[in-house]
Design a protein around this motif. Structure first.
Motif, mmCIF file in Angstrom:
data_model
loop_
_atom_site.group_PDB
_atom_site.id
_atom_site.type_symbol
_atom_site.label_atom_id
_atom_site.label_comp_id
_atom_site.label_asym_id
_atom_site.label_seq_id
_atom_site.Cartn_x
_atom_site.Cartn_y
_atom_site.Cartn_z
ATOM 1 N N ARG A 132 4.953 1.456 0.533
ATOM 2 C CA ARG A 132 5.324 1.210 -0.328
ATOM 3 C C ARG A 132 5.544 1.992 -2.040
ATOM 4 N NH1 ARG A 132 5.631 -4.826 -0.038
ATOM 5 N NH2 ARG A 132 5.850 -5.168 -2.533
ATOM 6 N N THR A 133 6.783 3.119 -1.429
ATOM 7 C CA THR A 133 7.030 4.094 -2.688
ATOM 8 C C THR A 133 7.729 3.295 -4.088
ATOM 9 O OG1 THR A 133 8.398 4.713 -1.493
ATOM 10 C CG2 THR A 133 6.716 6.007 -1.253
ATOM 11 N N GLN B 148 0.841 -1.425 -0.138
ATOM 12 C CA GLN B 148 -0.007 -0.347 0.020
ATOM 13 C C GLN B 148 1.035 1.781 -0.186
ATOM 14 O OE1 GLN B 148 -3.404 0.298 0.060
ATOM 15 N NE2 GLN B 148 -3.845 -2.450 -0.025
ATOM 16 N N VAL B 149 -0.433 2.436 -0.052
ATOM 17 C CA VAL B 149 1.299 3.742 -0.652
ATOM 18 C C VAL B 149 -0.302 4.401 -0.055
ATOM 19 C CG1 VAL B 149 1.949 5.455 -1.672
ATOM 20 C CG2 VAL B 149 2.300 2.976 -2.616
ATOM 21 N N ILE C 55 4.801 19.557 -13.001
ATOM 22 C CA ILE C 55 4.504 18.685 -12.413
ATOM 23 C C ILE C 55 6.021 18.341 -11.482
ATOM 24 C CG2 ILE C 55 4.748 16.878 -13.385
ATOM 25 C CD1 ILE C 55 2.829 15.286 -11.600
ATOM 26 N N SER C 56 6.558 18.409 -10.858
ATOM 27 C CA SER C 56 8.189 17.852 -10.714
ATOM 28 C C SER C 56 8.125 16.932 -9.488
ATOM 29 C CB SER C 56 9.259 19.187 -9.923
ATOM 30 O OG SER C 56 8.095 19.584 -8.886
ATOM 31 N N ARG C 57 9.150 15.940 -9.346
ATOM 32 C CA ARG C 57 9.235 14.673 -7.836
ATOM 33 C C ARG C 57 10.684 14.699 -7.823
ATOM 34 N NH1 ARG C 57 12.995 12.975 -11.529
ATOM 35 N NH2 ARG C 57 13.341 11.533 -11.987
ATOM 36 N N ASP C 58 9.708 14.585 -6.262
ATOM 37 C CA ASP C 58 11.889 14.190 -5.033
ATOM 38 C C ASP C 58 11.483 12.819 -5.340
ATOM 39 O OD1 ASP C 58 13.749 14.562 -3.653
ATOM 40 O OD2 ASP C 58 13.264 16.976 -3.026
ATOM 41 N N LYS C 59 12.785 12.192 -5.365
ATOM 42 C CA LYS C 59 12.035 10.951 -5.219
ATOM 43 C C LYS C 59 13.669 11.022 -3.966
ATOM 44 C CE LYS C 59 14.043 7.947 -8.467
ATOM 45 N NZ LYS C 59 14.694 7.437 -9.852
#
Length: 123
Positions: free
Chosen positions: A27-28, A1-2, A70-74
């Motif tokens: 659970r990314t 699950q996330v 949109i952007s993401r920071d892993k």
């Protein structure tokens, strides 16, 4: 699950900017991508933007192209939506979403959802 938790909504005037953020937990490591949807009063939920987690490829609905990013920071497991030149029609509840894997419905069907954050754009 996330699990997904949004932040950053609010009341702004037309033409203003606003930044939404979404923090993912759980659970990314298993997700393919993340995105944003919105639902205006009396309307169906609409895809807004998505980004693939590994290579950062974005996709947008036509109505926000050139205005939203949109952007993401892993490292932080976060995804953000920078919204500029906001219009009255951007008023909606914005929900963060995550995709378990790529499919032929990507990005229009997500697997995990946040609770949503309200964005109101006033004249």
């Amino acid at each position: 699950q996330v699990q997904l938790v949004e932040s950053g909504g609010g009341l702004v005037q037309a033409g203003d900017s606003l930044r939404l953020s979404c923090a993912a937990s759980g659970r990314t490591f298993s997700i393919y991508g993340m995105g944003w949807f919105r639902q205006a009063p009396g309307k169906e939920r609409q895809f807004v933007a998505s980004i693939s987690w590994n290579n950062g490829v974005p996709r947008y609905v036509d109505s926000v192209k050139g205005r939203f990013t949109i952007s993401r920071d892993k490292a932080k497991n976060t995804v953000s939506l920078q919204m500029t030149s906001l219009k009255l029609e951007d008023t909606a509840v914005y929900s963060c979403a995550a995709y378990r894997y790529y499919s032929n419905t990507y990005p229009f069907r997500a697997d995990y959802w946040g609770q949503g954050t309200q964005v109101i754009v006033s004249p």
